[in-house]
Write an enzyme that holds these catalytic residues in place. Structure first.
Site, PDB file in Angstrom:
ATOM      1  CE  LYS A 140     -16.055 -13.167  -7.912  1.00 43.59           C
ATOM      2  NZ  LYS A 140     -17.169 -12.857  -7.020  1.00 43.59           N
TER       3      LYS A 140
ATOM      4  CE1 TYR B 197       1.280  12.673 -11.415  1.00 37.96           C
ATOM      5  CE2 TYR B 197       3.340  13.795 -10.901  1.00 37.96           C
ATOM      6  CZ  TYR B 197       2.026  13.486 -10.579  1.00 37.96           C
ATOM      7  OH  TYR B 197       1.464  13.972  -9.435  1.00 37.96           O
TER       8      TYR B 197
END
Length: 764
Positions: free
Chosen positions: A94, A39
């Site tokens: 899915k 970060y």
């Protein structure tokens, strides 16, 4: 198929961490430096590089492996318009399929918006996040507009799988069915029942493959879609016919092909009998097809039949396509999934069905030698070769058609990368499970009073994997089962020490004493052995009263293996036997031996272990590239275990030149091809990645696989017995219920293979 109850389904989705997918970090994060790189301030550097060169987003982020599964919940499975939030479990599912079959990361996104324009605007706004978009469960006709617009306005692959996935798989099946029937696609008469998104897409693709529109009749709930009908949608007008027919019954008369994407039981046996010779019937309504499998088979002997179900031959299953289509598209940083890529997938899937089927894939067919024909027009969903065949074909088509932004030139290297990325552990085990369910065998659980073994036996029965036989006291087992809420219904229990088993104990003792008379085994000694659960259980297998045997959660393996050698015997031409563990990690699938049997193997034992392992790995549909390990490299130490391994390699190179094996070598040289080839360019494995490790002794092999398994670096199947005459399998004292269930599945597969071997011997 195991019956799925409402309670089972809800428990599956709710237990543990709710849902089916999660996000995990892929970079180190344990130190302050790691966090500063992940970060602020380190993250600014890739941001600035992407600002200067947008395509670097593929270099510095997960965009190139990230697909959005997006739906508004207006056409969810067979549930209809249930809303975006209610459709979330399907979208997560899915995402799970994308991950387990092709290694693709997924965010499922449920958009609470039915207006096509607003839905399109929403998807366009979030598209920079993703390398591809899979539209899912959006009702027709809105799905046509949504997909068309997004494909035109975005520069990443967009595919509505409900349309194109079904089209691609059914087209592959159709090409192969036509070849078997001896017909040409440009000449056949095709009837399509159903006029939704999937039907329209299938028919369009068939036309691309050569089918003629004038030979196609499409029907909806009102009958034949005719030019005489008013108020047709644009999609239906595309396939409106001038033919003088109005009903499905009239349409199928003389037809060569029936494609159903509609509702159950609309096609009768009588209608099928009016079709042309060698009719092709794809009845894809789920869960109940347009004509049942039984009725279709009764209608006529020359039918070529497919459904969307996994419990009948020739399943038209979208999972054969979409994971690998997106895999190839993502890996080339494609701007779209175009027609060339779809056709490439069609031909790759169709072609794979014509190739020899590995033994592992034959699992779903009761180990019949599956070959291209009326009951095998498509690969099985668990065929591990789909990953490389379809992904490579789609990637090549993306490059050749000009929609790729990244070029692949080393196709063997790309295929190897895919295999390494995925591994085949779950597919392998699912293949074995399919095989066991198709032909379950009688498995003896010697230590059924152990809670994990009792649970595993009950689960194996419930799943249809085997017919368990529990050895133990009925009252004690019933008490344990009641305490743990385990159902023993339909499970055979044999109390081997009860008076009612006296005759069988004596019979087994006579057989064993006669067999081992010249080895000092008396009848009295054999009788004593028959009160031992392991000896009794092995004799059940030896005499054909059972097919396979599992033990080990209580017993010392050293004592059990001696019994197995005495009662079951070692398979010719070997003099020793061993065990194999299959380990799967991010680097791929690895096979290691011997993990349980041989403590301090001699050169002769190591030779047998290597040969047994070579044959076992080939059975698992892998080409064995084998390293025999030690703490030295290629003769650098001339004593102890290195010398034994060195001598074994010398024998194998001379007497088994077909085996890709070398050593002795340290494990880092075995697994680091570049290091090995640079330091020892003479090695027989030059240029190859090792997938099979033979350890110099039991201590090193057992410690290695348990260390990796305990630390969570791998998933493991085993130990898998190699070399005995019958399926006798040993687990470990710390084995979980899942471990024992997995080993039971392997034991059933072993029994099925043994049955085939015995049948071949008898036929000769």
């Amino acid at each position: 198929m195991a019956k799925i109850t409402k309670e089972d389904a809800l428990r599956y989705h709710a237990e543990g961490k709710p849902g089916k997918i999660e996000v995990i970090p892929t970079k180190p994060y344990s130190t302050q430096t790691d966090l500063s790189l992940a970060y602020s301030p380190g993250v600014a550097e890739p941001c600035l590089e992407i600002q200067k060169k947008p395509l670097d987003v593929y270099k510095y982020t997960d965009k190139g492996n990230l697909v959005a599964v997006i739906s508004n919940g207006t056409a969810v499975l067979g549930l209809g318009d249930i809303g975006a939030m209610a459709g979330k479990p399907v979208m997560e599912g899915k995402g799970l399929l994308f991950k387990i079959f092709a290694g693709i990361d997924v965010f499922d996104i449920e958009v609470n918006e039915k207006d096509p324009q607003k839905f399109i605007d929403t998807v366009k706004a979030i598209a920079p996040t993703f390398g591809g978009i899979n539209l899912e469960d959006i009702k027709a006709p809105q799905c046509f507009e949504i997909e068309t617009r997004l494909k035109e306005e975005l520069d990443i692959p967009v595919m509505h799988d409900d349309q194109h996935g079904t089209a691609i798989i059914s087209a592959a099946g159709l090409l192969n069915a036509l070849e078997i029937a001896g017909k040409k696609i440009e000449e056949v008469k095709i009837v399509v029942n159903g006029a939704g998104a999937a039907s329209i897409s299938c028919t369009r693709l068939y036309v691309m493959l050569g089918a003629r529109k004038e030979n196609i009749i499409m029907c909806d709930s009102k009958g034949v879609i005719s030019t005489r009908r008013a108020n047709l949608t644009e999609q239906k007008k595309e396939f409106a016919t001038d033919a003088p027919v109005d009903t499905l019954e009239e349409a199928v008369r003389g037809a060569d092909v029936f494609l159903g994407l509609s509702v159950a039981d609309v096609l009768t046996k009588e209608m099928v009998r009016t079709m042309n010779e060698n009719p092709i019937v794809f009845a894809l309504a789920n869960p109940n097809p347009e004509i049942s499998y039984a009725d279709a088979m009764e209608s006529r002997p020359d039918i070529i039949f497919a459904t969307g179900r996994s419990d009948y031959p020739n399943q038209i299953n979208n999972v054969l396509g979409f994971p690998y289509i997106f895999r190839g598209a993502l890996d080339t940083h494609a701007k779209a999934i175009n027609e060339e890529m779809k056709l490439a997938a069609v031909y790759a899937i169709a072609g794979l069905a014509k190739e020899p089927v590995p033994d592992v894939v034959n699992a779903a067919y009761k180990l019949k030698r599956t070959t291209f024909g009326r009951e095998y027009i498509l690969p099985k969903a668990l065929d591990p070769r789909l990953l490389t065949r379809v992904s490579c074909a789609v990637a090549k088509a993306a490059i050749e058609s000009g929609v790729s932004r990244k070029t692949i030139t080393d196709w063997d290297g790309y295929a190897n990368h895919l295999r390494e990325m995925m591994g085949y552990d779950s597919k392998l085990l699912r293949s074995f499970t399919d095989m066991a369910k198709a032909n379950p065998k009688r498995v003896v659980f010697a230590e059924a009073n152990h809670i994990n073994m009792l649970k595993a036996a009950a689960e194996a029965k419930a799943e249809g994997i085997c017919y368990p036989i529990l050895l133990g006291n009925e009252e004690r087992l019933a008490k344990i089962a009641a305490e743990e809420n385990i159902s023993l219904e339909g499970i055979e229990i044999v109390n081997l020490r009860h008076d009612r088993e006296t005759e069988r104990r004596h019979r087994y003792a006579r057989i064993l004493a006669e067999k081992k008379a010249r080895e000092g085994v008396t009848y009295a000694e054999a009788c004593e052995k028959m009160v031992d659960r392991n000896a009794f259980g092995m004799m059940m297998v030896a005499t054909g009263d059972a097919d396979a045997f599992v033990t080990g959660v209580y017993s010392r393996y050293s004592e059990v293996t001696k019994l197995a050698e005495q009662i079951i015997g070692i398979r010719a031409p070997y003099s020793h036997f061993g065990t194999l563990n299959i380990l799967t990690c991010k680097k791929g699938t690895f096979f290691i031996a011997d993990t349980l049997i041989n403590r301090h193997p001699s050169t002769e034992v190591l030779i047998d272990i290597a040969r047994l392992t070579h044959d076992a790995v080939k059975f698992f549909a892998h080409e064995p590239v084998m390293a025999m390990l030690s703490y030295s490299n290629f003769g650098s130490d001339k004593q102890g275990s290195p010398q034994k391994v060195h001598d074994a390699i010398e024998y194998l190179h001379k007497n088994c030149p077909e085996m890709m094996i070398d050593g002795e070598m340290q494990v880092n040289f075995a697994l680091d091809r570049k290091l090995r080839d640079e330091m020892y360019p003479f090695n027989k494995l030059k240029g190859m990645d090792v997938n099979t490790l033979v350890f110099p002794n039991l201590s090193s092999a057992n410690s290695a696989y348990k260390l990796l398994d305990t630390l969570g670096f791998t998933e493991t199947i085993g130990p898998i017995q190699m070399g005995l005459n019958k399926p006798i399998h040993f687990t470990d004292v710390e084995s979980t219920t899942r471990d024992i269930l997995n080993l039971t599945t392997v034991a059933v597969v072993d029994a099925i293979v043994q049955e085939q071997i015995d049948r071949k011997k008898t036929s000769k």
